[in-house]
Design a protein around this motif. Structure first.
Motif, PDB file in Angstrom:
ATOM      1  N   MET A   1     -31.923  25.870  54.203  1.00 44.86           N
ATOM      2  CA  MET A   1     -32.457  26.112  55.621  1.00 44.86           C
ATOM      3  C   MET A   1     -31.893  27.380  56.193  1.00 44.86           C
ATOM      4  N   ALA A   2     -32.647  27.761  57.126  1.00 38.63           N
ATOM      5  CA  ALA A   2     -32.474  28.853  57.891  1.00 38.63           C
ATOM      6  C   ALA A   2     -31.259  28.706  59.003  1.00 38.63           C
ATOM      7  N   GLU A   3     -30.623  29.694  59.045  1.00 36.84           N
ATOM      8  CA  GLU A   3     -29.452  29.675  60.088  1.00 36.84           C
ATOM      9  C   GLU A   3     -29.936  30.297  61.487  1.00 36.84           C
ATOM     10  N   GLN A   4     -31.251  30.512  61.860  1.00 35.54           N
ATOM     11  CA  GLN A   4     -31.693  30.777  62.980  1.00 35.54           C
ATOM     12  C   GLN A   4     -32.892  30.502  63.161  1.00 35.54           C
ATOM     13  N   TYR A   5     -33.643  30.195  64.151  1.00 37.93           N
ATOM     14  CA  TYR A   5     -34.991  29.805  64.550  1.00 37.93           C
ATOM     15  C   TYR A   5     -35.279  30.610  65.852  1.00 37.93           C
ATOM     16  N   THR A   6     -36.512  30.975  65.643  1.00 35.60           N
ATOM     17  CA  THR A   6     -37.318  31.808  66.733  1.00 35.60           C
ATOM     18  C   THR A   6     -38.265  30.872  67.404  1.00 35.60           C
ATOM     19  N   THR A   7     -38.136  30.579  68.717  1.00 29.89           N
ATOM     20  CA  THR A   7     -39.038  29.699  69.345  1.00 29.89           C
ATOM     21  C   THR A   7     -40.547  30.346  69.594  1.00 29.89           C
ATOM     22  N   ARG A   8     -41.359  29.256  69.906  1.00 27.72           N
ATOM     23  CA  ARG A   8     -42.650  29.738  70.203  1.00 27.72           C
ATOM     24  C   ARG A   8     -42.945  29.243  71.489  1.00 27.72           C
ATOM     25  N   ASN A  50     -29.400  29.455  67.209  1.00 26.80           N
ATOM     26  CA  ASN A  50     -28.602  29.298  65.952  1.00 26.80           C
ATOM     27  C   ASN A  50     -29.027  27.699  65.440  1.00 26.80           C
ATOM     28  N   THR A  51     -29.310  27.649  64.136  1.00 28.22           N
ATOM     29  CA  THR A  51     -29.643  26.533  63.585  1.00 28.22           C
ATOM     30  C   THR A  51     -28.814  26.228  62.296  1.00 28.22           C
ATOM     31  N   PRO A  52     -27.445  26.051  62.488  1.00 25.14           N
ATOM     32  CA  PRO A  52     -26.641  25.980  61.340  1.00 25.14           C
ATOM     33  C   PRO A  52     -26.836  24.557  60.683  1.00 25.14           C
ATOM     34  N   GLU A  53     -26.604  24.531  59.341  1.00 23.07           N
ATOM     35  CA  GLU A  53     -26.955  23.177  58.535  1.00 23.07           C
ATOM     36  C   GLU A  53     -26.004  22.347  59.269  1.00 23.07           C
ATOM     37  N   ILE A  54     -26.666  21.067  59.321  1.00 26.42           N
ATOM     38  CA  ILE A  54     -25.734  19.677  59.920  1.00 26.42           C
ATOM     39  C   ILE A  54     -25.992  18.667  58.889  1.00 26.42           C
ATOM     40  N   GLU A  55     -25.300  17.605  59.125  1.00 26.38           N
ATOM     41  CA  GLU A  55     -25.395  16.378  58.332  1.00 26.38           C
ATOM     42  C   GLU A  55     -26.539  15.545  58.821  1.00 26.38           C
TER      43      GLU A  55
END
Length: 69
Positions: A1-8, A50-55
């Motif tokens: 899973m990516a650690e970052q996400y770029t919005t649309r 920021n989109t760190p991995e979560i449970e």
């Protein structure tokens, strides 16, 4: 899973949570990891979150109808 996400353009927190984590119920965790952007409701294109991995394990909820499990 990516650690970052770029919005649309025109995405909202819940839509992004569903796309990144598979369910909009993770919206709160997404927001907590991006407190500097908490005042944004509808994103413009190109905002980096920021989109760190979560449970994200889903526990079966016996109170939900079967089609929601």
């Amino acid at each position: 899973m990516a650690e970052q996400y770029t919005t649309r353009q025109n995405q909202t927190w819940d839509v992004i949570a569903k796309e990144v984590y598979g369910d909009e119920k993770y919206t709160e965790q997404l927001m907590k990891n991006n407190l500097d952007k908490i005042d944004i409701f509808v994103f413009s294109a190109g905002t980096v979150l920021n989109t760190p991995e979560i449970e994200t394990q889903q526990k079966e909820d016996v109170n939900l109808p079967e089609w929601r499990r």
